[in-house]
Design a protein around this motif. Structure first.
Motif, PDB file in Angstrom:
ATOM      1  N   CYS A 184     -12.069   1.680   1.714  1.00  0.00           N
ATOM      2  CA  CYS A 184     -11.340   2.667   1.186  1.00  0.00           C
ATOM      3  C   CYS A 184      -9.807   2.019   1.205  1.00  0.00           C
ATOM      4  O   CYS A 184      -9.420   1.131   1.901  1.00  0.00           O
ATOM      5  CB  CYS A 184     -11.059   3.112   3.322  1.00  0.00           C
ATOM      6  SG  CYS A 184      -8.850   3.646   3.345  1.00  0.00           S
TER       7      CYS A 184
ATOM      8  N   CYS B 152     -11.955   7.305   6.789  1.00  0.00           N
ATOM      9  CA  CYS B 152     -11.144   6.327   6.815  1.00  0.00           C
ATOM     10  C   CYS B 152      -9.550   6.721   8.060  1.00  0.00           C
ATOM     11  O   CYS B 152      -9.364   7.809   7.436  1.00  0.00           O
ATOM     12  CB  CYS B 152     -10.757   6.099   5.326  1.00  0.00           C
ATOM     13  SG  CYS B 152      -9.776   4.624   5.425  1.00  0.00           S
TER      14      CYS B 152
ATOM     15  N   ALA C  65     -11.266   6.918   0.663  1.00  0.00           N
ATOM     16  CA  ALA C  65     -13.142   6.414   1.331  1.00  0.00           C
ATOM     17  C   ALA C  65     -14.328   7.004   0.186  1.00  0.00           C
ATOM     18  O   ALA C  65     -13.856   8.036  -0.460  1.00  0.00           O
ATOM     19  CB  ALA C  65     -13.678   7.557   2.377  1.00  0.00           C
TER      20      ALA C  65
END
Length: 120
Positions: A21, A95, A5
């Motif tokens: 991400c 993420c 991310a």
């Protein structure tokens, strides 16, 4: 699957940020992908998720109308566009890959987190 991310930072209230991400692994396109966040002293909470096809987004009530999630399966990337940011959006954003439900315990893969700080 590994998730990386990026995109966090410091922004004033009312501003915008876009998180990205990038996923490694061949099965990215088959996963429900999402974002969670964790503020200091609080539990990790669901923010947004998107179906494998990119056609169905889901949002927490606290961000609905302000945040937008999208994905590009060709780039193995999922995005979180955050608009009208508020100080209460300050958190580490994670993420999440392969969600079975919109709770942290139902996530199979996590990214390393990126810090978003919203100043008032």
């Amino acid at each position: 699957v590994q998730l990386q991310a990026s995109g966090g930072g410091l922004v004033q209230a009312g501003g915008s940020l876009r998180l990205s991400c990038v996923a490694s692994g061949r099965t990215f396109s088959s996963y429900v992908m999402g974002w969670f966040r964790q503020a200091p002293g609080k539990e990790r909470e669901f923010v947004a998720a998107i179906s494998w096809s990119g056609g169905t987004p889901y949002y927490a009530d606290s961000v609905k109308g302000r945040f937008g999630i999208s994905r590009d399966n060709a780039k193995n990337t999922v995005y979180l566009q955050m608009n009208s940011l508020k100080p209460e959006d300050t958190a580490v954003y994670y993420c999440a890959g392969d969600l079975n439900a919109f709770v942290a315990t139902a996530v199979n893969y996590w990214g390393q987190g990126t810090l978003v700080t919203v100043s008032s």
